[in-house]
Scaffold this active site. Structure first.
Site, PDB file in Angstrom:
ATOM      1  N   LYS A 119       0.868  -1.185   0.000  1.00 59.85           N
ATOM      2  CA  LYS A 119       0.000   0.000   0.000  1.00 59.85           C
ATOM      3  C   LYS A 119       0.893   1.219   0.000  1.00 59.85           C
ATOM      4  O   LYS A 119       1.974   1.203   0.584  1.00 59.85           O
ATOM      5  CB  LYS A 119      -0.879   0.008   1.259  1.00 59.85           C
ATOM      6  CG  LYS A 119      -2.124   0.835   1.112  1.00 59.85           C
ATOM      7  CD  LYS A 119      -3.136   0.093   0.267  1.00 59.85           C
ATOM      8  CE  LYS A 119      -4.557   0.403   0.608  1.00 59.85           C
ATOM      9  NZ  LYS A 119      -5.461  -0.666   0.214  1.00 59.85           N
TER      10      LYS A 119
HETATM   11  N1  GLU Z   1      -7.283  -0.287  -2.992  1.00 57.03           N
HETATM   12  C1  GLU Z   1      -8.055  -1.470  -3.185  1.00 57.03           C
HETATM   13  C2  GLU Z   1      -8.007  -2.345  -1.941  1.00 57.03           C
HETATM   14  O1  GLU Z   1      -7.799  -1.875  -0.846  1.00 57.03           O
HETATM   15  C3  GLU Z   1      -7.677  -2.204  -4.464  1.00 57.03           C
HETATM   16  C4  GLU Z   1      -6.256  -2.646  -4.554  1.00 57.03           C
HETATM   17  C5  GLU Z   1      -5.861  -3.202  -5.913  1.00 57.03           C
HETATM   18  O2  GLU Z   1      -6.688  -3.291  -6.797  1.00 57.03           O
HETATM   19  O3  GLU Z   1      -4.675  -3.519  -6.036  1.00 57.03           O
HETATM   20  O4  GLU Z   1      -8.274  -3.518  -1.996  1.00 57.03           O
END
Ligand code: GLU
Length: 433
Positions: A119
């Site tokens: 993240k």
């Molecule tokens: N931000 C989204 C999550 O927390 C999607 C992450 C992604 O598609 O890599 O799952």
């Protein structure tokens, strides 16, 4: 556990003083304990692999130079490349991203896609900046990340405060700083792109759609009729508005909503399309004519069947859990419930569909986008939705059954399933050198 300053941790969050990474760690421990997992794996998984913090200057269109703080936390890649969103928010901080990156590892492992967890984010409020400025910030951040991301190494996606346009800018910048022979492959360095730039049909609505598939699975097991059900939705961005829209098609109505600007109630049910249009246009719910303004406390006390937190983390704490009237909390947001809040909900017989299951639709369709890019294909929307539905139903069912076998709650069962996947890989490969 806190590796950043207390000041950073506390700013603006509902669960003031709570450390999100400590919560993620405590949830994980329940998974370990359910499986009686060995200490070596606990040690390996106790911290992210890499924590990247970058201070990068951006020359704004006005000529002024501003300094921004960006992050990318790469938690684990035992099952495949690091994967996870990029968040733009003024309260972004290291321990939050450590928790969110760990949740991505468990999420990908749980739903059986070949990714690890990551993240990232930039600590600023995107609402205070123009499109032109957002483009400059996004491109400069991508440039600063350089080869810390990559189509087979670490694949960003949208998260809170970011969207397909920003993913297009990230992709374009990344492609231009890599050799021309790698360009085609480099396009899949990010997912959640616009359709024009190689995004997938169904990606934008995927997280909300996945939340609804989970609600359907829950309702089926409870013999609960969704036609006529009532919903409260906190957060009316991409995820919250899609949940409201898709649930309306099933005959359910949203009777309370809220975002950073206000909370609203309408006992007759909101028109989700009009509400979403208003929220998109005004970038807030405040001022919407079709509802009565209520307080945040009143929102969490509202009479409804299904409560969907789809905003920031740490929203359902002890206080909210005690007064909640819903039959089920569906965690569309990551980490919306703290440990005390969760204990109270479970004791009161309120079900929880945990975040790593409920909101996994986004990363699942990200995987489909990445596969399509890799194969130079474009799948029909129906095909994407069908694949998503089948996978989510299967995972929900497996988690539900594992909870019964281990005699644990659904969240712990999801952790157990995820950990089993990762344990198998470490067992087979070992730790070397
Ligand atoms: N931000 C989204 C999550 O927390 C999607 C992450 C992604 O598609 O890599 O799952």
């Amino acid at each position: 556990m806190a590796s950043n300053t207390q000041m950073e941790i506390n700013v603006g969050y509902q669960g003031e003083g709570e450390n999100l990474f400590a919560i993620a760690d405590a949830q994980l421990k329940r998974g370990y304990d359910a499986l009686k997992l060995d200490d070596n794996l606990r040690t390996i998984l106790s911290q992210p692999k890499n924590e990247i913090i970058i201070h990068f200057p951006v020359k704004m269109p006005s000529g002024e130079v501003k300094l921004f703080k960006g992050y990318r936390v790469q938690h684990n890649n035992a099952l495949g490349p690091f994967k996870g969103g990029i968040r733009y928010h003024q309260d972004v901080h290291l321990d939050e991203l450590k928790a969110l990156s760990a949740w991505m590892t468990w999420k990908s492992a749980l739903v059986g896609i070949p990714y690890g967890g990551a993240k990232g984010g930039i600590k600023f409020n995107p609402r205070d900046y123009s499109q032109e400025e957002l483009e400059a910030i996004t491109r400069r951040f991508t440039h600063a990340l350089g080869s810390n991301i990559g189509p087979e190494w670490d694949i960003p996606a949208p998260d809170m405060g970011t969207n397909a346009q920003m993913m297009d800018w990230m992709m374009d910048t990344y492609v231009h700083i890599h050799s021309s022979t790698e360009r085609e492959a480099a396009r899949r360095v990010v997912t959640g792109k616009s359709l024009t730039c190689g995004g997938s049909h169904g990606r934008e609505a995927a997280t909300g759609q996945g939340v609804v598939y989970c609600i359907e699975e829950w309702a089926e097991r409870k013999r609960f009729d969704l036609d006529g059900a009532t919903l409260a939705v906190q957060g009316f961005g991409n995820v919250g508005s899609n949940v409201a829209r898709i649930m309306a098609r099933k005959g359910a109505s949203v009777v309370a909503v809220g975002d950073h600007s206000c909370y609203l109630r309408n006992d007759e049910g909101f028109n989700p399309h009009k509400l979403a249009e208003y929220a998109r246009e005004h970038r807030q719910l405040k001022g919407y004519p079709g509802g009565k303004e209520i307080t945040r406390d009143e929102f969490f006390e509202v009479n409804c069947d299904i409560m969907v937190p789809a905003a920031l983390e740490l929203q359902i704490l002890e206080k909210e859990a005690q007064v909640l009237k819903a039959k089920v909390v569906v965690e569309a947001a990551n980490g919306p419930t703290n440990l005390g809040g969760e204990a109270i909900l479970l004791e009161r017989g309120i079900d929880i569909i945990p975040d790593i299951l409920a909101n996994s639709g986004g990363v699942i369709v990200s995987y489909y986008e990445w596969l399509q890019n890799k194969r130079s294909e474009s799948w029909y929307k129906e095909h994407v939705e069908e694949k998503l539905q089948r996978r989510m139903k299967r995972v929900y069912d497996r988690a539900y059954r594992r909870a019964g076998e281990l005699k644990v709650d659904l969240r712990t069962a999801c952790y157990a399933l995820a950990l089993e996947q990762i344990r198998n890989v470490y067992d087979a490969r070992g730790v070397w050198p």
